[in-house]
Enzyme design. Structure first.
Site, PDB file in Angstrom:
ATOM      1  N   CYS A   9      13.308   0.792  -5.751  1.00 48.97           N
ATOM      2  CA  CYS A   9      14.387  -0.020  -6.295  1.00 48.97           C
ATOM      3  C   CYS A   9      13.865  -1.247  -7.034  1.00 48.97           C
ATOM      4  O   CYS A   9      12.728  -1.657  -6.854  1.00 48.97           O
ATOM      5  CB  CYS A   9      15.300  -0.536  -5.182  1.00 48.97           C
ATOM      6  N   GLY A  36      14.034   2.193 -10.781  1.00 54.56           N
ATOM      7  CA  GLY A  36      15.071   3.013 -10.173  1.00 54.56           C
ATOM      8  C   GLY A  36      16.074   3.442 -11.220  1.00 54.56           C
ATOM      9  O   GLY A  36      16.618   2.594 -11.933  1.00 54.56           O
ATOM     10  N   ASN A 110      15.115  -3.677  -1.910  1.00 52.23           N
ATOM     11  CA  ASN A 110      13.994  -2.838  -2.344  1.00 52.23           C
ATOM     12  C   ASN A 110      13.051  -2.697  -1.158  1.00 52.23           C
ATOM     13  O   ASN A 110      12.558  -3.704  -0.654  1.00 52.23           O
ATOM     14  CB  ASN A 110      13.281  -3.514  -3.536  1.00 52.23           C
ATOM     15  N   GLY A 111      12.799  -1.467  -0.732  1.00 49.88           N
ATOM     16  CA  GLY A 111      11.877  -1.256   0.382  1.00 49.88           C
ATOM     17  C   GLY A 111      12.466  -0.283   1.380  1.00 49.88           C
ATOM     18  O   GLY A 111      13.423   0.445   1.073  1.00 49.88           O
ATOM     19  N   CYS A 243       1.931  -3.737  -1.531  1.00 51.08           N
ATOM     20  CA  CYS A 243       1.748  -2.328  -1.936  1.00 51.08           C
ATOM     21  C   CYS A 243       0.839  -2.255  -3.165  1.00 51.08           C
ATOM     22  O   CYS A 243       1.225  -2.662  -4.264  1.00 51.08           O
ATOM     23  CB  CYS A 243       3.099  -1.703  -2.265  1.00 51.08           C
ATOM     24  N   TYR A 249       0.546   1.977 -10.468  1.00 49.08           N
ATOM     25  CA  TYR A 249       1.578   2.708 -11.207  1.00 49.08           C
ATOM     26  C   TYR A 249       2.937   2.019 -11.343  1.00 49.08           C
ATOM     27  O   TYR A 249       3.513   1.980 -12.425  1.00 49.08           O
ATOM     28  CB  TYR A 249       1.799   4.093 -10.565  1.00 49.08           C
ATOM     29  N   SER A 290       1.945   5.775 -17.941  1.00 45.11           N
ATOM     30  CA  SER A 290       1.403   4.933 -16.872  1.00 45.11           C
ATOM     31  C   SER A 290      -0.120   4.969 -16.836  1.00 45.11           C
ATOM     32  O   SER A 290      -0.753   4.024 -16.376  1.00 45.11           O
ATOM     33  CB  SER A 290       1.979   5.365 -15.529  1.00 45.11           C
ATOM     34  N   ASP A 352      -5.143  10.254 -14.922  1.00 39.17           N
ATOM     35  CA  ASP A 352      -3.789  10.067 -14.386  1.00 39.17           C
ATOM     36  C   ASP A 352      -3.868   9.072 -13.231  1.00 39.17           C
ATOM     37  O   ASP A 352      -4.954   8.795 -12.712  1.00 39.17           O
ATOM     38  CB  ASP A 352      -3.194  11.398 -13.920  1.00 39.17           C
ATOM     39  N   ASP A 353      -2.701   8.546 -12.811  1.00 42.51           N
ATOM     40  CA  ASP A 353      -2.725   7.504 -11.781  1.00 42.51           C
ATOM     41  C   ASP A 353      -2.739   8.057 -10.363  1.00 42.51           C
ATOM     42  O   ASP A 353      -3.168   7.374  -9.445  1.00 42.51           O
ATOM     43  CB  ASP A 353      -1.530   6.547 -11.957  1.00 42.51           C
ATOM     44  N   CYS A 389       4.227   7.488   2.813  1.00 43.31           N
ATOM     45  CA  CYS A 389       4.624   6.073   2.776  1.00 43.31           C
ATOM     46  C   CYS A 389       5.925   5.926   3.559  1.00 43.31           C
ATOM     47  O   CYS A 389       6.868   6.679   3.343  1.00 43.31           O
ATOM     48  CB  CYS A 389       4.838   5.614   1.340  1.00 43.31           C
ATOM     49  N   CYS A 440      -1.556  -3.286   1.414  1.00 45.74           N
ATOM     50  CA  CYS A 440      -1.281  -2.058   2.151  1.00 45.74           C
ATOM     51  C   CYS A 440      -2.024  -0.940   1.423  1.00 45.74           C
ATOM     52  O   CYS A 440      -1.895  -0.791   0.209  1.00 45.74           O
ATOM     53  CB  CYS A 440       0.220  -1.765   2.151  1.00 45.74           C
ATOM     54  N   CYS A 443      -1.295   4.791   2.456  1.00 43.81           N
ATOM     55  CA  CYS A 443      -1.209   6.183   1.988  1.00 43.81           C
ATOM     56  C   CYS A 443      -2.590   6.760   1.681  1.00 43.81           C
ATOM     57  O   CYS A 443      -2.738   7.970   1.584  1.00 43.81           O
ATOM     58  CB  CYS A 443      -0.257   6.312   0.805  1.00 43.81           C
TER      59      CYS A 443
END
Ligand code: SF4
Length: 484
Positions: A9, A36, A110-111, A243, A249, A290, A352-353, A389, A440, A443
């Site tokens: 978001c 979003g 957002n989150g 994050c 990205y 990206s 790519d990311d 995540c 963080c 992932c």
């Protein structure tokens, strides 16, 4: 970028007496559209009551001039949404409005809250009735039902109880509040507008509005704007776990996070990748858009020329018209078109990311080969994603993460590339240029910055079919860093 890795978001807020706050919020959300694209909403307030307009689709599809004219007042909050908790329904669009003993309150989030199920059942026991499935409503109800005579006391109680990632914008008839979780996991910045203040997920929204960037909202901090002016307070002890995917990205390349412009950070990721995984090749191309900055960085470091070998139809995926079977079979061609004249007979480095489920990567590699590429060397500007995540980024379950289930060599074979190289965690940190303990990295490492309830791990490990004992052991021993 893999279309299976999605942001959750974008949030925006403006307090500006005498200004057209609905229009300012519209353009703020317009700048945050990349965060979003499922639904959008604006709530405004004029000192007496709240006004709300939400809808499914892009910001420009949800609002027209008439809608904005029905959003009066001197302050507003806005939201663009991808679904995380709660399904993709118009009733889950944000901001949400709840009524309480304190009056009406609108909230955009957002989150993702990792303990929302527990908080929700506690609130239900207290007699609170919920009207949506979102954790955003849990936050709103927990805030208005928190003990305390002041907002500072209520926020302090709320932040003590909430666990997870949240950047919030909250509106009452009399004040606008914005808050960032104690990890600072999701971005949130504060800016100054002529005659007012703005908060936004990213600085690019401030730039488009001509607002002056003041600073980032600190982890655990609440900002309150009202007729009394701007007040800030720390409601929880800060412990950073930002994050890192924002740099890789999610954030727009023209946004600035922690005083670092994102575009050159992505170039540095590409340069670091070239050092770690060089390739004998003729051209470097990036998966648009990206990975373009990273591909330029890879090219500069390696000396291999950068070309735009793939053209993206930027508007694909931003329609609610479902493709029929024939269109579906076109697959990635709907989104990308290769330039054969630039690829014919060439050895290509494709940057790519991320690779999440690898549903797009293989078809893109094969598309380049069909367009004439002699070799395709895949390079990824993030480490392998091995764990899901829980903080609001939709990347599926551990079962769906290809790097959680296959070796790098198996993934290379799966996508049909001649070679495959991922950026290392240390290389990622070095390229971003900030201390490792600010981030963080869960992932990539499986080490979560806050404990993740076992029940949630189970959900993230679905589907159950085919799960064996080994997977349950992983589930039970999922490492977590418990932070005070
Ligand atoms: S787990 Fe990955 S995507 Fe999720 S917040 Fe942490 S770094 Fe970001």
């Amino acid at each position: 970028m893999s279309p299976t890795l999605r942001e959750s978001c974008g949030v925006f807020g403006v307090y500006a007496p005498g200004e057209d706050v609905a229009r300012i919020t519209f353009y703020g959300l317009y700048a945050l559209q990349h965060r979003g694209q499922e639904s959008a909403g604006i709530a405004s307030a004029n000192g007496r009551r709240l006004y709300l307009r939400t809808g499914m689709g892009l910001v420009a599809q949800v609002f027209d001039e008439e809608d904005l004219s029905y959003l009066p007042g001197h302050m507003a909050i806005g939201h663009t949404r991808y679904s995380t908790t709660g399904s993709s329904l118009a009733t889950n669009a944000q901001p949400i409005i709840i009524d309480s003993a304190l009056g009406s309150l609108a909230l955009g989030h957002n989150g993702n809250i990792v303990n929302s199920a527990v908080l929700r059942s506690d609130l239900v026991e207290q007699g609170v009735v919920f009207s949506t499935a979102t954790d955003s409503e849990v936050i709103a109800q927990a805030l208005v039902n928190a003990p305390g005579a002041t907002w500072k006391e209520r926020w302090t109680d709320l932040m003590r109880r909430l666990s997870g990632a949240y950047s919030l914008v909250v509106l009452t008839p009399n004040e606008l509040m914005a808050a960032r979780d104690p990890m600072g996991n999701r971005p949130l910045c504060l800016g100054k507008l002529d005659g007012g203040w703005v908060v936004a997920s990213e600085t690019c929204a401030l730039d488009h509005l001509g607002a002056e960037f003041i600073r980032e909202v600190e982890p655990g901090e609440v900002v309150r704007m009202s007729a009394d002016g701007l007040e800030t307070f720390s409601a929880a002890q800060a412990k950073d776990a930002f994050c890192i995917f924002e740099y890789i990205y999610f954030a727009r390349p023209d946004s600035r996070i922690d005083d670092k412009l994102v575009y050159p950070v992505r170039m540095a990721l590409g340069a670091q990748l070239a050092k770690e995984h060089p390739a004998d090749a003729d051209v470097v191309i990036g998966v648009p858009h990206s990975a373009t900055a990273a591909a330029v960085g890879y090219s500069q470091e390696s000396g291999i020329p950068f070309v735009e070998g793939l053209v993206q139809n930027r508007y694909v995926g931003r329609t609610f018209i479902q493709p029929d079977q024939r269109i579906r079979e076109v697959g990635v061609h709907l989104k990308y078109n290769p330039l054969p004249d630039l690829l014919e007979g060439r050895r290509v480095v494709l940057v790519d990311d991320s690779i999440v489920r690898a549903t797009t990567t293989g078809p893109v590699v094969s598309m380049l080969r069909k367009a004439g590429a002699r070799e395709v060397h895949m390079r990824i500007t993030s480490p392998p994603i091995i764990s899901p995540c829980f903080f609001g980024i939709d990347m599926g379950t551990r079962w769906e993460l290809i790097a959680g289930n296959k070796t790098v060599e198996e993934i290379r074979e799966h996508i049909g590339a001649d070679s495959l190289g991922y950026l290392s965690v240390d290389g990622l940190i070095e390229a971003v240029g900030l201390p490792k303990d600010k981030f963080c990295l869960a992932c990539f490492t499986g080490n979560y910055p806050v404990p993740v309830p076992l029940q949630m791990d189970k959900l993230a490990l679905e589907p159950v079919a085919g799960r064996d004992r080994h997977e349950f052991e992983w589930l039970e021993t999922v490492p977590s860093i418990s932070r005070p």
